[in-house]
Design a protein around this motif. Structure first.
Motif, short mmCIF file in Angstrom:
data_model
loop_
_atom_site.label_atom_id
_atom_site.label_comp_id
_atom_site.label_asym_id
_atom_site.label_seq_id
_atom_site.Cartn_x
_atom_site.Cartn_y
_atom_site.Cartn_z
N LYS A 1 -85.67 -12.64 54.99
CA LYS A 1 -86.80 -12.64 55.93
C LYS A 1 -87.92 -13.54 55.41
N LYS A 2 -87.91 -13.76 54.09
CA LYS A 2 -88.90 -14.66 53.50
C LYS A 2 -88.55 -16.10 53.86
N PRO A 3 -89.52 -16.94 54.17
CA PRO A 3 -89.21 -18.33 54.57
C PRO A 3 -88.59 -19.13 53.42
N ASP A 4 -87.58 -19.94 53.76
CA ASP A 4 -86.91 -20.86 52.82
C ASP A 4 -86.31 -20.13 51.61
N SER A 5 -85.92 -18.91 51.78
CA SER A 5 -85.35 -18.14 50.67
C SER A 5 -83.92 -18.61 50.39
N LYS A 6 -83.59 -18.73 49.09
CA LYS A 6 -82.24 -19.11 48.67
C LYS A 6 -81.73 -18.09 47.65
N ILE A 7 -80.46 -17.69 47.82
CA ILE A 7 -79.89 -16.64 46.98
C ILE A 7 -78.50 -17.04 46.52
N ILE A 8 -78.21 -16.74 45.25
CA ILE A 8 -76.84 -16.89 44.74
C ILE A 8 -76.30 -15.51 44.43
N VAL A 9 -75.08 -15.23 44.90
CA VAL A 9 -74.38 -13.98 44.56
C VAL A 9 -73.20 -14.33 43.67
N PHE A 10 -73.17 -13.78 42.47
CA PHE A 10 -72.08 -14.03 41.53
C PHE A 10 -71.11 -12.85 41.53
N THR A 11 -69.82 -13.16 41.51
CA THR A 11 -68.81 -12.12 41.32
C THR A 11 -67.63 -12.71 40.56
N GLY B 1 -74.42 -11.78 60.32
CA GLY B 1 -75.19 -12.95 60.75
C GLY B 1 -75.92 -13.64 59.62
N ILE B 2 -75.45 -13.46 58.39
CA ILE B 2 -76.06 -14.10 57.22
C ILE B 2 -75.40 -15.45 57.00
N ASN B 3 -76.20 -16.48 56.86
CA ASN B 3 -75.69 -17.85 56.73
C ASN B 3 -75.25 -18.11 55.29
N ALA B 4 -73.99 -17.82 54.99
CA ALA B 4 -73.48 -17.89 53.61
C ALA B 4 -72.34 -18.88 53.50
N VAL B 5 -72.05 -19.28 52.26
CA VAL B 5 -70.94 -20.20 51.99
C VAL B 5 -70.24 -19.77 50.71
N LYS B 6 -68.93 -19.96 50.66
CA LYS B 6 -68.14 -19.62 49.47
C LYS B 6 -68.10 -20.81 48.50
N ALA C 1 -84.77 -24.19 42.76
CA ALA C 1 -85.55 -23.34 43.65
C ALA C 1 -84.75 -22.18 44.23
N VAL C 2 -83.93 -21.54 43.39
CA VAL C 2 -83.24 -20.34 43.83
C VAL C 2 -84.14 -19.14 43.55
N ASP C 3 -84.41 -18.36 44.59
CA ASP C 3 -85.37 -17.26 44.43
C ASP C 3 -84.75 -16.05 43.76
N LEU C 4 -83.46 -15.83 44.04
CA LEU C 4 -82.84 -14.60 43.58
C LEU C 4 -81.39 -14.85 43.19
N VAL C 5 -80.98 -14.26 42.07
CA VAL C 5 -79.58 -14.24 41.68
C VAL C 5 -79.13 -12.78 41.69
N ASP D 1 -78.03 -20.35 53.32
CA ASP D 1 -79.07 -19.56 52.65
C ASP D 1 -78.52 -18.82 51.43
N VAL D 2 -77.22 -18.50 51.46
CA VAL D 2 -76.62 -17.70 50.39
C VAL D 2 -75.38 -18.41 49.87
N LEU D 3 -75.30 -18.56 48.55
CA LEU D 3 -74.11 -19.13 47.90
C LEU D 3 -73.38 -18.00 47.21
N ILE D 4 -72.14 -17.73 47.63
CA ILE D 4 -71.34 -16.66 47.03
C ILE D 4 -70.35 -17.34 46.09
N SER D 5 -70.48 -17.10 44.80
CA SER D 5 -69.75 -17.92 43.83
C SER D 5 -69.03 -17.10 42.77
N THR D 6 -67.93 -17.66 42.28
CA THR D 6 -67.28 -17.17 41.07
C THR D 6 -67.99 -17.81 39.88
#
Length: 781
Positions: A380-390, A407-412, A459-463, A443-448
């Motif tokens: 909801k925050k403007p221009d927010s970028k997030i990486i999810v590690f698994t 409806g989350i704009n994510a990529v593998k 400029a990644v706001d959250l990991v 907006d979200v990078l889902i990564s190994t």
């Protein structure tokens, strides 16, 4: 190092909070490209003054910039030299190429396995700075496409990888031995918590100074953004707890059996490492005996089942139903005795059933629902970028699918290796994804783990860590993906009362120990290592009495597919003329008559199972007068195949085909043996060797044997007996069942099978006639 600083106002100086900045001015550094930071200049100056150094600094402090400063000064002092920057992954290589091209006023290019060898050599010769993957450079060095002698600087990014047989180790040794003006710089955010590991990396990379920069250093504080770490704790749902209870019961039963057998000492105080050690001991016991006790085979099967159960529990506790269900699906496809036995176990089978039921109902790990809420809130925050590690690619897919639903704009984002039906990401695709993520397409990078090391994602706001990892190196790398421009945040998802908690505390403990080890400082003299190299060179000059009148270095041809083995690496460091070719038969050729097939013990066993061994042995005999097989390793009987089957295969190669088998202990031993064989073959002078790039045409005798061997249950020895008895192939074909039975090795069943094949009529499999569908037009009736 002489570096001038020029004060310039920032491009956006109209902003009241912006201050004027100072830029580095250097003959080989582009104007207004590198901001002047005192700690970076001090680090570069220390490297130039102290020699081979490792720089340990948190991610985002600009270790690459330090390397660029050192590179600029070295290229200025040695105008005809080159700089090589090595990185462990292709995306990271491309990133370094872009950075050095942006910073320096010299020719910059990249070399990876995706570039053909001729083009790699061209790029090397025409560039001042080369960014590359170490495996590619190693392959080219061994093939003689270029050398490291003109390098004035060698940079090892993520240098903590410089252990064991990794290519960094070979290239460092080669560079120190060949380089005219060698200087080595290692870059890492986390060299490891064990003192022996740090010492080992330093020895392998010839580093004599470790320079440490901490986020707490006064000159770093103004440039470092702290990272806030938050735990996100969840409880297992009742459905997951029920599945876990069945898996726990299965595990307990297996462990009790192993304890009664005396294989393990305790069913409570054990680790996965203990299980692997016990399995290795049982396999070795099987290999040492002509008639192994049945208990050993049972133990190996039980221990394998325990490993499978432990992995199932880890997936259940830390990942979720979808990932576990896919693992069970793969387990069901396995045909091993351990897998079949485990699936038949009542408790384990019930766990599989409940997992499938939960999957059908859409029940997932509570982490997933929590993660979706976090992502929706943060975005909801403007221009927010997030990486999810698994850790697991199955989980990447599961998170991605749920993001799409929400409806989350994510990529593998994952590695290049293909798995199951999903292809790996090519270097080009990885680069496109990172660029798209940077520019806001996603907006979200889902990564190994592939995005842990060095990838520049500013400029990644959250990991978000979907699970903790027990490695302090990986934890530091993941944390380093945030806090580059502003204060960073890292959320760690933990399932209460599971291995998630133990993994987290393990990484924290190791990180503290690493910092304690590094705080002691590190200094070592490089002289001892250089002496070792000098001794190696002197040792090569000592005349070997067996070499006799050998006038030149022995010539060895190696198959190009051997480039991934350490044998080529070892050969390249010995006094031989090594040339790689695409050989049709064998792995090495040292004369017209002598070719060598190298097999590790693992490969030898697998070639028995998939029936490659006899085919390869036949090709060796057909193409060379004196073929050899080198059998490398001392764990020949440690696989699941019965030792007598292995002994039978060895006997067949030696007796049926007449191929000598030479045992070696290691890759180094194999290389030394190949050199010995080459020296003996080329003792008086080096002969012209006709390299076999195509298989030798079959002689009439070989063709006759080939035809007879194609009959049911007929091997090379029996085929010769048949031809000796009946004189021709026609005679063998026309022989009656009783006549065939007179041949040693052919009984009633084999004789009948041969007659059935010879006498039966040939049935042509015809395609069914094509059927044309004629649509009737009812309107015309």
């Amino acid at each position: 190092m002489v570096i001038k600083m020029v004060k310039k106002k920032h491009n956006n100086d109209a902003h009241p909070l912006r201050k004027s900045v100072e830029w580095i001015q250097h003959p080989l550094i582009k104007p207004e490209k590198i901001e002047s930071r005192l700690y970076q200049q001090v680090l570069a100056a220390e490297v130039l003054k102290k020699g081979n150094s490792m720089i340990v600094a948190p991610t985002a402090l600009g270790k690459t910039i330090v390397a660029a400063l050192v590179a600029a000064e070295r290229l200025k002092n040695f105008p005809d030299s080159k700089v090589l920057v090595l990185a462990p992954s292709k995306p990271l290589v491309v990133q370094h190429e872009e950075s050095f091209r942006e910073f320096l006023q010299v020719t910059v290019s990249s070399i990876t396995g995706a570039v053909n060898p001729q083009e790699r050599a061209t790029r090397w010769n025409e560039s001042h700075v080369i960014c590359a993957t170490p495996q590619t450079v190693e392959s080219d060095i061994i093939a003689g496409r270029y050398s490291l002698e003109d390098l004035s600087l060698l940079v090892f990014d993520e240098c903590h990888r410089g252990v064991g047989s990794y290519s960094y180790v070979f290239l460092a040794s080669k560079y120190i031995a060949e380089g005219k003006n060698p200087l080595i710089v290692g870059l890492t955010a986390s060299p490891g918590w064990e003192e022996g590991k740090i010492e080992g990396v330093c020895q392998n990379l010839f580093i004599n100074e470790v320079i440490i920069k901490s986020e707490d250093d006064p000159d770093v504080v103004p440039y470092f953004n702290p990272v806030e770490t938050k735990w996100i704790k969840v409880d297992l749902t009742p459905e997951l707890k029920e599945i876990k209870s069945h898996l726990d019961k299965t595990l307990k039963t297996k462990l009790k059996t192993l304890k009664r057998m005396g294989i393990i000492q305790s069913i409570t105080n054990f680790s996965k490492r203990d299980v692997l050690i016990a399995k290795g001991k049982a396999q070795n016991r099987i290999g040492r005996s002509t008639r192994p006790p049945k208990k050993c085979f049972t133990a190996v099967s039980l221990l394998t089942a325990v490993i499978n159960i432990l992995h199932s529990l880890e997936l259940l506790e830390t990942q979720g139903i979808s990932t576990l269900n896919k693992y069970f699906g793969r387990l069901e496809k396995k045909k091993t005795k351990a897998a079949r036995s485990l699936i038949k176990d009542v408790e384990f089978h019930q766990a599989m059933y409940l997992t499938d039921q939960a999957y059908q109902k859409g029940i997932e790990h509570p982490k997933l629902e929590k993660l979706m809420k976090i992502l929706k809130k943060e975005l909801k925050k403007p221009d927010s970028k997030i990486i999810v590690f698994t850790q697991f690619r199955d989980t990447v897919e599961n998170i991605f699918v749920n993001c799409e639903k929400k409806g989350i704009n994510a990529v593998k984002f994952f590695g290049q290796a293909s798995r199951d039906s999903e292809k790996g990401l090519t270097q080009k695709k990885q680069k496109e994804i990172i660029k798209a993520f940077k520019t806001g397409v996603y907006d979200v990078l889902i990564s190994t783990s592939v995005a842990e090391e060095g990838i520049d994602i500013p400029a990644v706001d959250l990991v978000v860590l979907y699970e903790p990892v027990p490695s302090e190196i990986r934890m530091i790398q993941r944390r380093g993906r945030t806090g580059r421009k502003n204060m960073g945040r890292m959320f760690i998802m933990i399932t209460k009362g599971t291995r998630d908690e133990s993994y987290y505390w393990s990484s924290i403990r190791k990180e503290k120990k690493m910092k304690k080890q590094l705080s002691k400082g590190y200094r070592r003299e490089l002289k001892s290592d250089l002496n070792i190299i000098d001794l190696q060179k002197e040792d090569q000059k000592v005349k070997d009495p067996e070499e006799g009148d050998l006038k030149v270095r022995p010539l060895i041809y190696a198959d190009s597919r051997e480039t991934n083995s350490n044998v080529l690496r070892e050969l390249s460091q010995l006094d031989v003329d090594l040339q790689t070719r695409s050989l049709a038969v064998a792995d090495y050729q040292v004369s017209d008559d002598v070719a060598i097939e190298r097999k590790t013990t693992k490969d030898f066993v697998s070639s028995i199972i998939d029936k490659r061994l006899h085919k390869q042995a036949r090709e060796l005999v057909e193409n060379f007068k004196k073929p050899l097989i080198i059998l490398e390793g001392d764990d020949l009987y440690s696989g699941f195949i019965h030792p007598n089957a292995v002994r039978g295969a060895l006997a067949s190669v030696a007796v049926d085909f007449g191929i000598p088998i030479i045992p070696t202990r290691s890759q180094e031993d194999t290389a030394a043996m190949i050199v010995r064989i080459a020296v003996r073959e080329q003792m008086h002078q080096r002969p012209e060797i006709q390299v076999r790039t195509e298989k030798k045409p079959l002689t009439m005798w070989e063709q006759q044997l080939y035809i007879v061997e194609s009959l049911p249950n007929i091997g090379p020895v029996t085929a010769r007996k048949l031809l000796d008895e009946f004189g021709t192939v026609k005679g063998v074909i026309n022989a009656s069942k009783d006549e065939l039975k007179n041949i040693e090795g052919i009984g009633d069943k084999i004789a009948q099978k041969i007659r059935d094949v010879v006498d039966s009529g040939f049935k042509t499999i015809r395609k069914p006639p094509e059927q044309v569908l004629i649509l009737k037009d009812d309107s015309k009736s």
